[in-house]
Structures are given as structure tokens and as C-alpha cells.
Design a protein around this motif. Structure first.
Motif, short mmCIF file in Angstrom:
data_model
loop_
_atom_site.label_atom_id
_atom_site.label_comp_id
_atom_site.label_asym_id
_atom_site.label_seq_id
_atom_site.Cartn_x
_atom_site.Cartn_y
_atom_site.Cartn_z
N GLU A 167 0.82 -1.20 0.00
CA GLU A 167 0.00 0.00 0.00
C GLU A 167 0.86 1.26 0.00
O GLU A 167 0.48 2.28 -0.59
N ALA A 168 2.01 1.19 0.66
CA ALA A 168 2.90 2.36 0.69
C ALA A 168 3.40 2.68 -0.71
O ALA A 168 3.48 3.85 -1.11
N ILE A 169 3.75 1.64 -1.47
CA ILE A 169 4.24 1.86 -2.84
C ILE A 169 3.13 2.41 -3.72
O ILE A 169 3.33 3.38 -4.48
N ILE A 170 1.93 1.84 -3.61
CA ILE A 170 0.82 2.29 -4.45
C ILE A 170 0.40 3.71 -4.09
O ILE A 170 0.13 4.53 -4.98
N SER A 171 0.36 4.03 -2.81
CA SER A 171 0.04 5.41 -2.41
C SER A 171 1.06 6.39 -2.94
O SER A 171 0.73 7.50 -3.37
N SER A 172 2.32 5.99 -2.90
CA SER A 172 3.38 6.85 -3.44
C SER A 172 3.21 7.06 -4.93
O SER A 172 3.37 8.18 -5.44
N LEU A 173 2.86 6.00 -5.66
CA LEU A 173 2.65 6.11 -7.10
C LEU A 173 1.48 7.05 -7.41
O LEU A 173 1.56 7.88 -8.32
N GLN A 174 0.41 6.90 -6.67
CA GLN A 174 -0.75 7.77 -6.89
C GLN A 174 -0.41 9.23 -6.62
O GLN A 174 -0.83 10.13 -7.35
N ILE A 197 10.75 6.19 -5.84
CA ILE A 197 10.27 5.92 -4.48
C ILE A 197 11.43 5.36 -3.68
O ILE A 197 12.13 4.43 -4.13
N VAL A 198 11.67 5.93 -2.52
CA VAL A 198 12.67 5.40 -1.58
C VAL A 198 11.89 4.76 -0.44
O VAL A 198 11.22 5.45 0.33
N ALA A 221 4.66 2.11 -14.37
CA ALA A 221 4.63 3.58 -14.35
C ALA A 221 6.00 4.20 -14.61
O ALA A 221 6.12 5.42 -14.71
N GLY A 222 7.03 3.36 -14.71
CA GLY A 222 8.38 3.88 -14.93
C GLY A 222 8.97 4.55 -13.71
O GLY A 222 9.80 5.45 -13.83
N VAL A 223 8.56 4.10 -12.52
CA VAL A 223 9.05 4.67 -11.27
C VAL A 223 9.82 3.59 -10.51
O VAL A 223 9.21 2.70 -9.90
N PRO A 224 11.13 3.63 -10.52
CA PRO A 224 11.90 2.62 -9.78
C PRO A 224 11.76 2.82 -8.28
O PRO A 224 11.54 3.93 -7.80
#
Length: 320
Positions: A167-174, A197-198, A221-224
């Protein structure tokens, strides 16, 4: 150093040919003088000619032309430039396992201190957001260049139950997606700003969507995702007088980094965590670009040609 138009370097052969032609002309002139002139009469009627230094003007001009040839080839060199539109989401694990004291004074306090250093050292133009996650993921700070609010959010991190890593990764992506839509174009970027995202965590996901699913979304999304596994395998916490081991789950964290196209780091002390944050700050805050460095060559070449021409007028009363 590399060249944007390396084929211009072939013009250097013409400059070398001019130099060889000058040497041949000098030898022919000396030979013809000796062959057809009366040396005794020549010494009496001809003024004294300058010595070897009469060749200096020609040498200066030839070297200047060579430098101008290099300038025409468009020399470039790699240079670091700050990223002024990049977006970084720092997601910090605040689950109960972060209370473990295997890293003094405990994992969370050490993580706070290291995160503060990361915020202080990050390139000013980078937009930084903060996410905390335990049972749920909460966006504490939307991406901004204001470092004060980010540091205040980090200081206020508190522990809670469970771990929702996905959820932390998905929230960061959003958050990154929403923020990118608010950025005005700067006239050079053709797409969304670079983002990363770190993720700093110490344990296994216990609730929410899987890390693999979230990591795949980040990849799409192209976000490492740069994952930092913080702590040791000997960590433990006490809950209701019961000692519960909280070792690292490095396998899941490595999968996040691999799937998303990011990188994985492991820190077993506060010093190691700060070092990793410093490395990430350098990678995220700057990018390496090819920069044109032809100007110094152009200036030097032009100055030598002008200097050589002026010297020729003074020494030989003509331009070579």
C-alpha cells in the motif's frame, strides 16, 4: 571527452599538410638561395634575416588552426546537473517492529535521524514527499521543495500495528501521478518528470496488496523503487511481556527492487543507513549529461591565430 561531429577532426590533416608544406618551402628557399646567389655579395647587400624564432608566428597559427579544428568537432564532456523537476517519495515503515533496539536507540529513531540528513542533503530543486506506513499508508507530505514540512513530518512519525508495504508503494505512485499533472511544462521535458520511491522498511508485509503487485505497478509507471532494508536478523520487540523476533525479510525487499527496476540496500546501523541515503541523494538529485566544451578550444585557437598573425607582422612584416 567525446565529439559531437568527430569527422571534423579529419580537417586536422589539412593543418598538418600546411605545416609540412611550410617546412618544404623553407628548405627549398634555402637551397635556391645557396644555388643561385653569390654568398659574399649577399652578405654585403642583404639585410640580416631573423634566426629560428622567425618560425614562431607560423607555428602559433598552425597550433591555433589545430585547436579550431577540435572546436569544430564539437567536444563534449560529462557533467552533473541538478534535477529541478524530479519527484521523490520517501516511504518510512512505522510498524511495531521498528521499536527493536538492535539499532540504537531503536530502529525508528535511527531511521528518523538518517531521513533528516537525507532531506537536508537532497538537491533543493527536487520535489520531496513523505509517506508513513504501518497498517495503512498515509501521505504525510505531498511533493514539495519545502524541506521544513518534510522534516516536521519525519519528526512526528509514531509506531502502529501491522505492515502494509504494498500500500505504501501504491500510495506513493498515486501521489506522484497527481503531482506530475500539476507541474507546468518547462519547454524541454516531453513527458512527466523523473520520479523515484525510496522505501525504508524492516519487515514483512502483513496486510494490504502484495509487494510484487505494487512493484509491478511501479515498473509499469516507470518509477523505480530504491529499497532500504534496515535492521539486523537479531532484532526483537516485547509485546505483553512476550519477546517477538523481528528479523529482516530481505527476499521480499529484493523482489520489489528487482521488479520495479530499482535497487536494494541493506543497513544494519544508523551510520550505514545515513551512507545509503547519501548515495541515493546523489543519484536522485543529479543526472549526468553530455555538455558542450568547445568554447575553450575556440577561444584558445582564435587567440593563437591572432597572436601568430601579429607576431608575423612584427617579425617578418607580413602575415604568414
Amino acid at each position: 571527452m567525446s565529439f559531437a561531429s568527430p569527422w571534423w577532426l579529419a580537417a586536422g590533416l589539412l593543418v598538418l599538410a600546411l605545416g609540412v608544406g611550410y617546412l618544404i618551402a623553407q628548405r627549398r628557399r634555402r637551397r635556391n638561395t645557396v644555388k643561385f646567389a653569390n654568398l659574399e655579395l649577399l652578405d654585403k647587400v642583404a639585410p640580416g634575416r631573423p634566426g629560428w624564432w622567425r618560425h614562431i608566428p607560423t607555428a602559433l597559427v598552425l597550433v591555433g588552426l589545430m585547436l579550431l579544428t577540435v572546436a569544430l568537432a564539437g567536444p563534449t564532456a560529462q557533467a552533473k546537473e541538478p534535477r529541478n523537476r524530479a519527484v521523490v517519495m520517501l516511504a518510512v515503515d512505522t510498524s511495531l517492529s521498528m521499536e527493536a533496539t538492535d539499532v540504537a536507540p531503536n530502529r525508528l529513531d535511527a531511521a528518523k535521524e538518517a531521513a533528516q540528513s537525507f532531506v537536508d542533503d537532497l538537491t533543493p530543486g527536487v520535489n520531496l514527499g513523505i509517506v508513513s506506513f504501518a497498517g495503512i499508508a498515509t501521505v504525510l507530505v505531498s511533493p514539495t521543495t519545502d524541506r521544513t514540512v518534510a522534516k516536521q513530518a519525519i519528526d512526528g512519525l509514531t509506531l502502529d500495528e501491522r505492515t502494509a508495504t504494498g500500500e505504501a508503494i501504491i500510495s506513493s505512485l498515486q501521489t506522484i501521478e497527481l503531482f506530475s499533472k500539476t507541474l507546468p511544462p518547462d519547454g524541454t521535458d516531453t513527458g512527466p518528470p523523473p520520479a523515484r520511491i525510496v522505501l525504508m522498511t524492516d519487515g514483512k508485509r502483513t496486510v494490504g496488496r502484495t509487494e510484487q503487485d505494487a512493484a509491478q505497478r511501479a515498473a509499469d509507471a516507470g518509477v523505480p523503487v530504491s529499497v532500504i532494508a534496515f535492521g539486523t536478523d537479531n532484532g526483537s520487540i516485547t509485546v505483553n511481556d512476550e519477546v517477538i523476533p523481528v528479523p529482516l525479510d530481505t527476499e521480499a525487499m529484493q523482489q520489489i527492487a528487482q521488479i520495479s527496476g530499482g535497487d536494494f540496500h541493506q543497513a544494519a546501523s544508523a551510520e550505514e543507513l545515513k551512507s545509503i541515503y547519501a548515495q541515493l541523494g546523489e543519484q536522485i538529485g543529479y543526472e549526468t549529461k553530455e555538455r558542450d566544451v568547445s568554447k575553450p578550444w575556440l577561444i584558445a585557437g582564435t587567440m593563437l591565430v591572432v597572436l601568430g598573425s601579429a607576431a608575423a607582422l612584427v617579425i617578418t612584416a607580413r602575415i604568414p
